[in-house]
Write a protein that holds these residues in place. Structure first.
Motif, PDB file in Angstrom:
ATOM      1  N   GLY A  21      40.298  33.816  45.413  1.00 57.26           N
ATOM      2  CA  GLY A  21      39.228  34.787  45.198  1.00 57.26           C
ATOM      3  C   GLY A  21      39.683  35.962  44.349  1.00 57.26           C
ATOM      4  O   GLY A  21      38.950  36.426  43.475  1.00 57.26           O
ATOM      5  N   GLY A  22      40.883  36.460  44.589  1.00 59.55           N
ATOM      6  CA  GLY A  22      41.412  37.545  43.770  1.00 59.55           C
ATOM      7  C   GLY A  22      41.621  37.125  42.334  1.00 59.55           C
ATOM      8  O   GLY A  22      41.358  37.897  41.396  1.00 59.55           O
ATOM      9  N   PHE A  23      42.076  35.911  42.136  1.00 61.94           N
ATOM     10  CA  PHE A  23      42.260  35.383  40.781  1.00 61.94           C
ATOM     11  C   PHE A  23      40.924  35.269  40.061  1.00 61.94           C
ATOM     12  O   PHE A  23      40.789  35.674  38.901  1.00 61.94           O
ATOM     13  CB  PHE A  23      42.971  34.030  40.855  1.00 61.94           C
ATOM     14  CG  PHE A  23      43.197  33.399  39.521  1.00 61.94           C
ATOM     15  CD1 PHE A  23      44.097  33.944  38.625  1.00 61.94           C
ATOM     16  CD2 PHE A  23      42.518  32.244  39.164  1.00 61.94           C
ATOM     17  CE1 PHE A  23      44.311  33.362  37.388  1.00 61.94           C
ATOM     18  CE2 PHE A  23      42.725  31.666  37.932  1.00 61.94           C
ATOM     19  CZ  PHE A  23      43.622  32.213  37.046  1.00 61.94           C
ATOM     20  N   ILE A  24      39.919  34.725  40.739  1.00 61.78           N
ATOM     21  CA  ILE A  24      38.592  34.605  40.144  1.00 61.78           C
ATOM     22  C   ILE A  24      38.006  35.985  39.866  1.00 61.78           C
ATOM     23  O   ILE A  24      37.371  36.210  38.834  1.00 61.78           O
ATOM     24  CB  ILE A  24      37.675  33.763  41.053  1.00 61.78           C
ATOM     25  CG1 ILE A  24      38.132  32.308  41.032  1.00 61.78           C
ATOM     26  CG2 ILE A  24      36.216  33.875  40.630  1.00 61.78           C
ATOM     27  CD1 ILE A  24      37.432  31.421  42.035  1.00 61.78           C
ATOM     28  N   LEU A  37      32.260  41.063  40.924  1.00 62.88           N
ATOM     29  CA  LEU A  37      33.146  40.295  41.804  1.00 62.88           C
ATOM     30  C   LEU A  37      34.506  40.965  41.977  1.00 62.88           C
ATOM     31  O   LEU A  37      35.180  40.742  42.978  1.00 62.88           O
ATOM     32  CB  LEU A  37      33.347  38.881  41.257  1.00 62.88           C
ATOM     33  CG  LEU A  37      32.171  37.925  41.397  1.00 62.88           C
ATOM     34  CD1 LEU A  37      32.450  36.643  40.644  1.00 62.88           C
ATOM     35  CD2 LEU A  37      31.865  37.659  42.844  1.00 62.88           C
ATOM     36  N   ASN A  38      34.905  41.781  41.026  1.00 62.45           N
ATOM     37  CA  ASN A  38      36.200  42.451  41.101  1.00 62.45           C
ATOM     38  C   ASN A  38      36.099  43.833  41.742  1.00 62.45           C
ATOM     39  O   ASN A  38      37.082  44.553  41.837  1.00 62.45           O
ATOM     40  CB  ASN A  38      36.815  42.564  39.698  1.00 62.45           C
ATOM     41  CG  ASN A  38      38.310  42.774  39.755  1.00 62.45           C
ATOM     42  OD1 ASN A  38      38.971  42.273  40.656  1.00 62.45           O
ATOM     43  ND2 ASN A  38      38.832  43.520  38.817  1.00 62.45           N
ATOM     44  N   ILE A  66      41.302  44.453  48.452  1.00 60.68           N
ATOM     45  CA  ILE A  66      40.235  43.591  48.942  1.00 60.68           C
ATOM     46  C   ILE A  66      39.069  43.701  47.966  1.00 60.68           C
ATOM     47  O   ILE A  66      38.569  44.793  47.718  1.00 60.68           O
ATOM     48  CB  ILE A  66      39.796  44.009  50.354  1.00 60.68           C
ATOM     49  CG1 ILE A  66      40.967  43.847  51.317  1.00 60.68           C
ATOM     50  CG2 ILE A  66      38.611  43.180  50.811  1.00 60.68           C
ATOM     51  CD1 ILE A  66      40.676  44.308  52.711  1.00 60.68           C
ATOM     52  N   THR A  67      38.664  42.565  47.406  1.00 53.55           N
ATOM     53  CA  THR A  67      37.550  42.531  46.470  1.00 53.55           C
ATOM     54  C   THR A  67      36.438  41.653  47.028  1.00 53.55           C
ATOM     55  O   THR A  67      36.629  40.927  48.016  1.00 53.55           O
ATOM     56  CB  THR A  67      37.987  41.977  45.104  1.00 53.55           C
ATOM     57  OG1 THR A  67      38.442  40.641  45.272  1.00 53.55           O
ATOM     58  CG2 THR A  67      39.086  42.816  44.481  1.00 53.55           C
ATOM     59  N   ILE A  71      36.604  38.319  49.526  1.00 50.17           N
ATOM     60  CA  ILE A  71      35.810  38.138  50.744  1.00 50.17           C
ATOM     61  C   ILE A  71      35.050  36.816  50.679  1.00 50.17           C
ATOM     62  O   ILE A  71      34.968  36.088  51.676  1.00 50.17           O
ATOM     63  CB  ILE A  71      34.861  39.334  50.943  1.00 50.17           C
ATOM     64  CG1 ILE A  71      35.684  40.584  51.252  1.00 50.17           C
ATOM     65  CG2 ILE A  71      33.854  39.059  52.050  1.00 50.17           C
ATOM     66  CD1 ILE A  71      34.892  41.863  51.252  1.00 50.17           C
ATOM     67  N   ILE A  72      34.508  36.493  49.508  1.00 56.74           N
ATOM     68  CA  ILE A  72      33.831  35.203  49.342  1.00 56.74           C
ATOM     69  C   ILE A  72      34.827  34.056  49.529  1.00 56.74           C
ATOM     70  O   ILE A  72      34.519  33.041  50.156  1.00 56.74           O
ATOM     71  CB  ILE A  72      33.144  35.135  47.961  1.00 56.74           C
ATOM     72  CG1 ILE A  72      31.981  36.121  47.917  1.00 56.74           C
ATOM     73  CG2 ILE A  72      32.659  33.717  47.659  1.00 56.74           C
ATOM     74  CD1 ILE A  72      31.369  36.302  46.548  1.00 56.74           C
ATOM     75  N   GLY A  73      36.048  34.222  49.029  1.00 56.10           N
ATOM     76  CA  GLY A  73      37.080  33.207  49.217  1.00 56.10           C
ATOM     77  C   GLY A  73      37.445  33.006  50.674  1.00 56.10           C
ATOM     78  O   GLY A  73      37.638  31.878  51.124  1.00 56.10           O
ATOM     79  N   ILE A  74      37.520  34.107  51.438  1.00 52.91           N
ATOM     80  CA  ILE A  74      37.801  33.996  52.871  1.00 52.91           C
ATOM     81  C   ILE A  74      36.662  33.273  53.582  1.00 52.91           C
ATOM     82  O   ILE A  74      36.891  32.416  54.438  1.00 52.91           O
ATOM     83  CB  ILE A  74      38.042  35.383  53.491  1.00 52.91           C
ATOM     84  CG1 ILE A  74      39.363  35.961  52.995  1.00 52.91           C
ATOM     85  CG2 ILE A  74      38.045  35.312  55.011  1.00 52.91           C
ATOM     86  CD1 ILE A  74      39.592  37.393  53.422  1.00 52.91           C
ATOM     87  N   ALA A  75      35.421  33.621  53.233  1.00 49.66           N
ATOM     88  CA  ALA A  75      34.266  32.973  53.860  1.00 49.66           C
ATOM     89  C   ALA A  75      34.254  31.473  53.555  1.00 49.66           C
ATOM     90  O   ALA A  75      33.989  30.653  54.451  1.00 49.66           O
ATOM     91  CB  ALA A  75      32.979  33.626  53.383  1.00 49.66           C
ATOM     92  N   LEU A  76      34.561  31.108  52.317  1.00 49.75           N
ATOM     93  CA  LEU A  76      34.625  29.683  51.980  1.00 49.75           C
ATOM     94  C   LEU A  76      35.762  28.980  52.712  1.00 49.75           C
ATOM     95  O   LEU A  76      35.615  27.828  53.132  1.00 49.75           O
ATOM     96  CB  LEU A  76      34.783  29.515  50.474  1.00 49.75           C
ATOM     97  CG  LEU A  76      33.539  29.806  49.638  1.00 49.75           C
ATOM     98  CD1 LEU A  76      33.868  29.741  48.154  1.00 49.75           C
ATOM     99  CD2 LEU A  76      32.423  28.843  49.981  1.00 49.75           C
TER     100      LEU A  76
END
Length: 84
Positions: A21-24, A37-38, A66-67, A71-76
């Motif tokens: 998620g951070g990379f994206i 997103l960032n 935390i971006t 958060i979207i990456g954690i949810a996924l």
């Protein structure tokens, strides 16, 4: 394999979700429609803590950003964990 869930799997998936998620988020920061997103907050030690003991010098530092993409990456990652 559905019955073999454990906490380590969830932790590894969440760490992978944060990193991806951070990379994206960092890639999307240059795209005009996806720069939100960032958006996030960074916290931690701004100046590293240095412990000098003569022969050995230890430097401690930790900063967490935390971006929204993280958060979207954690949810996924949690959804994938529940699906496995």
């Amino acid at each position: 394999m559905r019955g073999t869930k454990n906490g380590w799997t969830l932790l590894l998936l969440m760490l992978a979700g944060v990193v991806i998620g951070g990379f994206i988020g960092s890639i999307a920061s240059s795209v005009p429609g996806l720069d939100w997103l960032n958006y996030g907050q960074a916290f931690g030690l701004e100046n590293p803590l240095v412990l000098s003991m003569g022969l050995v010098v230890l430097t401690f530092g930790l900063t967490i950003k935390i971006t929204i993409a993280g958060i979207i990456g954690i949810a996924l990652a949690i959804l994938i964990y529940r699906w496995i």
